[in-house]
Design a protein around this motif. Structure first.
Motif, mmCIF file in Angstrom:
data_model
loop_
_atom_site.group_PDB
_atom_site.id
_atom_site.type_symbol
_atom_site.label_atom_id
_atom_site.label_comp_id
_atom_site.label_asym_id
_atom_site.label_seq_id
_atom_site.Cartn_x
_atom_site.Cartn_y
_atom_site.Cartn_z
ATOM 1 N N ARG A 1 34.725 -3.936 -34.141
ATOM 2 C CA ARG A 1 35.298 -2.793 -33.429
ATOM 3 C C ARG A 1 34.217 -2.035 -32.659
ATOM 4 N NH1 ARG A 1 35.578 2.315 -34.496
ATOM 5 N NH2 ARG A 1 35.095 2.185 -36.706
ATOM 6 N N SER B 1 38.980 1.355 -30.379
ATOM 7 C CA SER B 1 39.393 2.436 -31.276
ATOM 8 C C SER B 1 39.876 1.824 -32.589
ATOM 9 C CB SER B 1 40.526 3.248 -30.641
ATOM 10 O OG SER B 1 41.732 2.502 -30.680
ATOM 11 N N GLU B 2 40.018 2.670 -33.596
ATOM 12 C CA GLU B 2 40.517 2.169 -34.885
ATOM 13 C C GLU B 2 41.901 1.568 -34.739
ATOM 14 O OE1 GLU B 2 40.002 4.383 -38.453
ATOM 15 O OE2 GLU B 2 38.089 5.207 -37.776
ATOM 16 N N ASP B 3 42.718 2.127 -33.842
ATOM 17 C CA ASP B 3 44.071 1.610 -33.630
ATOM 18 C C ASP B 3 44.077 0.250 -32.920
ATOM 19 O OD1 ASP B 3 45.194 3.829 -34.836
ATOM 20 O OD2 ASP B 3 45.554 4.881 -32.946
ATOM 21 N N ASP B 4 42.952 -0.136 -32.339
ATOM 22 C CA ASP B 4 42.874 -1.419 -31.631
ATOM 23 C C ASP B 4 42.534 -2.585 -32.552
ATOM 24 O OD1 ASP B 4 43.455 -0.210 -29.212
ATOM 25 O OD2 ASP B 4 41.339 0.055 -28.663
ATOM 26 N N TYR C 1 48.436 -7.034 -29.703
ATOM 27 C CA TYR C 1 47.235 -7.465 -30.426
ATOM 28 C C TYR C 1 47.062 -8.935 -30.066
ATOM 29 C CZ TYR C 1 47.305 -3.074 -32.910
ATOM 30 O OH TYR C 1 47.255 -1.733 -33.212
ATOM 31 N N MET D 1 43.617 -4.307 -36.224
ATOM 32 C CA MET D 1 44.568 -4.339 -37.321
ATOM 33 C C MET D 1 43.971 -5.160 -38.469
ATOM 34 S SD MET D 1 48.662 -5.271 -37.208
ATOM 35 C CE MET D 1 48.473 -5.916 -35.606
ATOM 36 N N ASP D 2 44.047 -4.617 -39.674
ATOM 37 C CA ASP D 2 43.523 -5.269 -40.874
ATOM 38 C C ASP D 2 44.695 -5.463 -41.828
ATOM 39 O OD1 ASP D 2 42.106 -6.122 -43.089
ATOM 40 O OD2 ASP D 2 41.097 -4.209 -43.421
ATOM 41 N N LYS E 1 43.190 -5.718 -30.215
ATOM 42 C CA LYS E 1 43.862 -5.470 -28.953
ATOM 43 C C LYS E 1 42.766 -5.270 -27.914
ATOM 44 C CE LYS E 1 46.383 -1.868 -29.294
ATOM 45 N NZ LYS E 1 47.103 -0.574 -29.245
#
Length: 149
Positions: free
Chosen positions: A123, A129-132, A101, A134-135, A72
């Motif tokens: 990242r 951020s980790e929320d930005d 995303y 997606m894995d 994202k």
């Protein structure tokens, strides 16, 4: 496209010979000259009927791991993020999406740890951020055999 074009595509997709002069074999199979085959293939490439010619390796069979990922990023950073993502040889496909995303891509690496490392590096470099990020690692693979008819 005529019947010969359809037959050529069928040969290219399913019967591509692994030998020194594959186009000569395909032309022989079709009963045409190699020059005629090559001319037809080039016409289909230039018209967009054929977008890509190449081989595909089943990465799982050689012990590799893959994941679908998405990031994202703000619209003004899409080019920067796309360039960074494309710089990794382990990233095989990348798509711009109209979604929160907005860039999705496939990572194929030696193992799961390498995938995670690549995503962490992306990242960090993009200061996300980790929320930005997606894995979505492969849990079960469904492979379609999509062929032109």
């Amino acid at each position: 496209m005529d019947d010969l074009d359809h037959r050529i595509i069928k040969e290219l997709q399913g019967n591509f010979p692994l030998e020194i002069r594959p186009y000569e074999r395909i032309a022989d199979n079709l009963g045409i000259s190699t020059d005629q085959l090559w001319q037809r293939v080039q016409e289909m490439v230039h018209s967009g009927v054929i977008r890509r010619m190449g081989f595909s390796i089943d990465s799982r069979r050689i012990g590799y791991s893959s994941t679908l990922a998405a990031v994202k990023v703000s619209p003004d950073r899409v080019d920067e993020a796309s360039e960074l993502i494309a710089s990794y040889p382990q990233i095989t496909h990348s798509y711009l999406r109209e979604d929160v995303y907005n860039i999705s891509f496939t990572v194929i690496a030696e193992n799961r740890e390498a995938e995670v490392s690549i995503l962490a590096e992306i990242r960090q470099k993009l200061e996300l951020s980790e929320d930005d990020v997606m894995d979505l690692p492969v849990e079960k693979l469904y492979k379609l055999d999509a062929r032109f008819k």
